[in-house]
Design an enzyme around this catalytic site. Structure first.
Site, PDB file in Angstrom:
ATOM      1  N   VAL A   1       0.810  -1.230   0.000  1.00 37.58           N
ATOM      2  CA  VAL A   1       0.000   0.000   0.000  1.00 37.58           C
ATOM      3  C   VAL A   1       0.842   1.277   0.000  1.00 37.58           C
ATOM      4  O   VAL A   1       0.292   2.369  -0.160  1.00 37.58           O
ATOM      5  CB  VAL A   1      -1.004   0.043   1.185  1.00 37.58           C
ATOM      6  CG1 VAL A   1      -2.032  -1.067   1.077  1.00 37.58           C
ATOM      7  CG2 VAL A   1      -0.279   0.032   2.530  1.00 37.58           C
TER       8      VAL A   1
ATOM      9  N   TYR B   1       2.737   6.659  16.266  1.00 37.48           N
ATOM     10  CA  TYR B   1       1.597   5.786  15.915  1.00 37.48           C
ATOM     11  C   TYR B   1       0.272   6.527  16.125  1.00 37.48           C
ATOM     12  O   TYR B   1      -0.617   6.495  15.270  1.00 37.48           O
ATOM     13  CB  TYR B   1       1.658   4.514  16.756  1.00 37.48           C
ATOM     14  CG  TYR B   1       0.560   3.517  16.458  1.00 37.48           C
ATOM     15  CD1 TYR B   1       0.567   2.772  15.285  1.00 37.48           C
ATOM     16  CD2 TYR B   1      -0.488   3.312  17.364  1.00 37.48           C
ATOM     17  CE1 TYR B   1      -0.446   1.851  15.015  1.00 37.48           C
ATOM     18  CE2 TYR B   1      -1.490   2.390  17.105  1.00 37.48           C
ATOM     19  CZ  TYR B   1      -1.470   1.665  15.928  1.00 37.48           C
ATOM     20  OH  TYR B   1      -2.467   0.755  15.665  1.00 37.48           O
TER      21      TYR B   1
ATOM     22  N   ASN C   1      -7.451  -0.630   6.206  1.00 32.22           N
ATOM     23  CA  ASN C   1      -7.075  -1.379   7.408  1.00 32.22           C
ATOM     24  C   ASN C   1      -5.585  -1.692   7.501  1.00 32.22           C
ATOM     25  O   ASN C   1      -5.037  -1.764   8.603  1.00 32.22           O
ATOM     26  CB  ASN C   1      -7.880  -2.690   7.443  1.00 32.22           C
ATOM     27  CG  ASN C   1      -7.321  -3.683   8.454  1.00 32.22           C
ATOM     28  OD1 ASN C   1      -7.540  -3.544   9.657  1.00 32.22           O
ATOM     29  ND2 ASN C   1      -6.574  -4.683   7.989  1.00 32.22           N
TER      30      ASN C   1
HETATM   31  N1  LIG Z   1      -4.203  -5.566  16.935  1.00 30.72           N
HETATM   32  C1  LIG Z   1      -4.478  -4.500  17.669  1.00 30.72           C
HETATM   33  O1  LIG Z   1      -4.438  -4.557  18.917  1.00 30.72           O
HETATM   34  C2  LIG Z   1      -4.917  -3.214  16.995  1.00 30.72           C
HETATM   35  C3  LIG Z   1      -5.482  -2.221  17.809  1.00 30.72           C
HETATM   36  C4  LIG Z   1      -5.908  -1.036  17.226  1.00 30.72           C
HETATM   37  C5  LIG Z   1      -5.773  -0.851  15.863  1.00 30.72           C
HETATM   38  N2  LIG Z   1      -5.206  -1.826  15.085  1.00 30.72           N
HETATM   39  C6  LIG Z   1      -5.089  -1.570  13.649  1.00 30.72           C
HETATM   40  O2  LIG Z   1      -5.705  -2.624  12.940  1.00 30.72           O
HETATM   41  C7  LIG Z   1      -5.139  -2.702  11.634  1.00 30.72           C
HETATM   42  C8  LIG Z   1      -4.813  -4.154  11.317  1.00 30.72           C
HETATM   43  O3  LIG Z   1      -3.790  -4.602  12.200  1.00 30.72           O
HETATM   44  P1  LIG Z   1      -3.738  -6.086  12.775  1.00 30.72           P
HETATM   45  O4  LIG Z   1      -3.760  -5.987  14.237  1.00 30.72           O
HETATM   46  O5  LIG Z   1      -4.738  -6.937  12.098  1.00 30.72           O
HETATM   47  O6  LIG Z   1      -2.233  -6.489  12.355  1.00 30.72           O
HETATM   48  P2  LIG Z   1      -1.661  -7.681  11.469  1.00 30.72           P
HETATM   49  O7  LIG Z   1      -2.218  -8.997  11.890  1.00 30.72           O
HETATM   50  O8  LIG Z   1      -0.173  -7.492  11.509  1.00 30.72           O
HETATM   51  O9  LIG Z   1      -2.188  -7.349  10.000  1.00 30.72           O
HETATM   52  C9  LIG Z   1      -1.723  -6.234   9.289  1.00 30.72           C
HETATM   53  C10 LIG Z   1      -2.143  -6.345   7.840  1.00 30.72           C
HETATM   54  O10 LIG Z   1      -1.688  -5.174   7.134  1.00 30.72           O
HETATM   55  C11 LIG Z   1      -0.901  -5.593   6.031  1.00 30.72           C
HETATM   56  N3  LIG Z   1       0.146  -4.623   5.715  1.00 30.72           N
HETATM   57  C12 LIG Z   1       1.056  -4.061   6.547  1.00 30.72           C
HETATM   58  N4  LIG Z   1       1.880  -3.246   5.864  1.00 30.72           N
HETATM   59  C13 LIG Z   1       1.466  -3.279   4.575  1.00 30.72           C
HETATM   60  C14 LIG Z   1       1.909  -2.660   3.385  1.00 30.72           C
HETATM   61  N5  LIG Z   1       2.958  -1.810   3.355  1.00 30.72           N
HETATM   62  N6  LIG Z   1       1.247  -2.930   2.228  1.00 30.72           N
HETATM   63  C15 LIG Z   1       0.202  -3.777   2.216  1.00 30.72           C
HETATM   64  N7  LIG Z   1      -0.271  -4.405   3.309  1.00 30.72           N
HETATM   65  C16 LIG Z   1       0.368  -4.159   4.477  1.00 30.72           C
HETATM   66  C17 LIG Z   1      -0.318  -6.937   6.441  1.00 30.72           C
HETATM   67  O11 LIG Z   1       0.041  -7.712   5.322  1.00 30.72           O
HETATM   68  P3  LIG Z   1       1.597  -8.048   4.947  1.00 30.72           P
HETATM   69  O12 LIG Z   1       2.400  -7.993   6.191  1.00 30.72           O
HETATM   70  O13 LIG Z   1       1.577  -9.357   4.254  1.00 30.72           O
HETATM   71  O14 LIG Z   1       1.935  -6.982   3.995  1.00 30.72           O
HETATM   72  C18 LIG Z   1      -1.527  -7.549   7.150  1.00 30.72           C
HETATM   73  O15 LIG Z   1      -2.430  -8.084   6.213  1.00 30.72           O
HETATM   74  C19 LIG Z   1      -3.935  -1.760  11.618  1.00 30.72           C
HETATM   75  O16 LIG Z   1      -4.298  -0.552  10.977  1.00 30.72           O
HETATM   76  C20 LIG Z   1      -3.678  -1.525  13.098  1.00 30.72           C
HETATM   77  O17 LIG Z   1      -3.057  -0.277  13.327  1.00 30.72           O
HETATM   78  C21 LIG Z   1      -4.773  -3.006  15.629  1.00 30.72           C
END
Ligand SMILES: NC(=O)c1ccc[n+]([C@@H]2O[C@H](COP(=O)([O-])OP(=O)(O)OC[C@H]3O[C@@H](n4cnc5c(N)ncnc54)[C@H](OP(=O)(O)O)[C@@H]3O)[C@@H](O)[C@H]2O)c1
Length: 266
Positions: free
Chosen positions: A70, A161, A96
């Site tokens: 992205v 962040y 996301n």
């Molecule tokens: N988990 C939490 O506690 C939490 C809390 C609040 C908010 N969030 C937010 O929720 C969202 C999803 O996070 P998650 O917790 O589900 O983490 P995750 O399991 O690490 O998933 C992150 C996703 O984003 C993709 N991604 C990261 N960098 C990318 C890039 N440069 N290009 C394309 N895809 C990319 C990853 O795919 P690849 O690595 O294969 O590229 C993966 O599919 C994020 O925006 C995060 O800030 C998470």
């Protein structure tokens, strides 16, 4: 009055859907009848989720699987073009894909961390939204961006962040003004959610300190459990559905209640 969560005939694109929250979101939309787009950088993970998503679809609809970074304009153009070429339209965009990197302002690489977070967590949200608006106008569609509770309350080590997530929140509100009445624009602010999200990331922040903060946070969740991707996905499906037809510019907090019990840890 009828089932607002029936997404049959709808097309849903979720960035970062190869893992965690995004994976939960595409799986739920597929189970609710939608055509979905699975995307991320790791081809094997995109393929795995695409297969699982198809299995969950009531009509076994084949998702579109696109490997994309992205942070690359060309990849975002390709992602959207392939979506339109394959399904002919776009109804729901879920921003996301994100990374978590926590860094103290005094860390030597603080600005490097900041630049990465802005590029992935904010610029990509805006760029894809910019590209998708004409298609969403054509369908009276909707945008849901995944923010975080740390956009609403400060958290130690979270300056960079939190700024990226606060950007997603204010983007949601300004675009709600600009894009009404055709497109509704909302955000979800998750708390701790069980995914592959790595709170220490490659930021250089002391992993022991990050772990200490995470453990203390967990002890303060009133519902006493870590959120699951499906908890967030249910919120996205609601905001994208007709049940939310009078909701735009809103933040939906899905955090087990910790926002009001952070006691200065957050
Ligand atoms: N988990 C939490 O506690 C939490 C809390 C609040 C908010 N969030 C937010 O929720 C969202 C999803 O996070 P998650 O917790 O589900 O983490 P995750 O399991 O690490 O998933 C992150 C996703 O984003 C993709 N991604 C990261 N960098 C990318 C890039 N440069 N290009 C394309 N895809 C990319 C990853 O795919 P690849 O690595 O294969 O590229 C993966 O599919 C994020 O925006 C995060 O800030 C998470």
């Amino acid at each position: 009055m009828v089932n607002g969560r029936d997404f049959t005939g709808k097309v849903v694109l979720v960035t970062g859907s190869s893992s965690g929250i995004g994976e939960g979101i595409v799986k739920l939309f597929s189970a609710l009848g939608a055509n979905v787009v699975v995307t991320g950088r790791k081809a094997d993970q995109v393929k795995r989720v695409a297969q699982e998503v198809q299995d969950l679809s009531p009509k076994k609809l084949k998702p579109l699987a696109v490997v994309a970074d992205v942070t690359k304009n060309g990849d975002l153009n390709n992602l959207l073009n392939q979506t339109i070429k394959t399904f002919g339209k776009l109804d729901v965009l879920v921003n996301n894909a994100g990374v978590g990197m926590f860094s103290h302002i005094k860390d030597p690489n603080f600005m490097k961390v900041f630049d990465t977070l802005i590029r992935v967590n904010l610029r990509a949200y805006l760029k894809l939204t910019h590209l998708a608006v004409p298609y969403l106008e054509a369908t009276n569609g909707s945008i849901v961006s995944i923010s975080s509770i740390v956009a609403l309350v400060p958290m130690k080590l979270g300056t960079a962040y939190s700024i990226s997530k606060a950007g997603a929140d204010i983007m949601t509100k300004t675009l709600a003004l600009e894009l009404g009445p055709r497109i509704r624009v909302n955000a979800i602010n998750p708390g701790m959610t069980q995914t592959n999200f790595d709170a220490s990331g490659n930021s250089g922040a002391d992993p022991a300190l990050v772990q200490k903060i995470v453990t203390e946070m967990f002890g303060r969740v009133p519902l006493q459990k870590v959120g699951q991707p499906l908890d967030v996905a249910n919120g996205v499906a609601f905001l994208a559905s007709n049940d939310a037809q009078y909701i735009t510019g809103a933040n939906l907090v899905i955090d087990g209640g910790i926002l009001y019990n952070s006691g200065g840890i957050l």
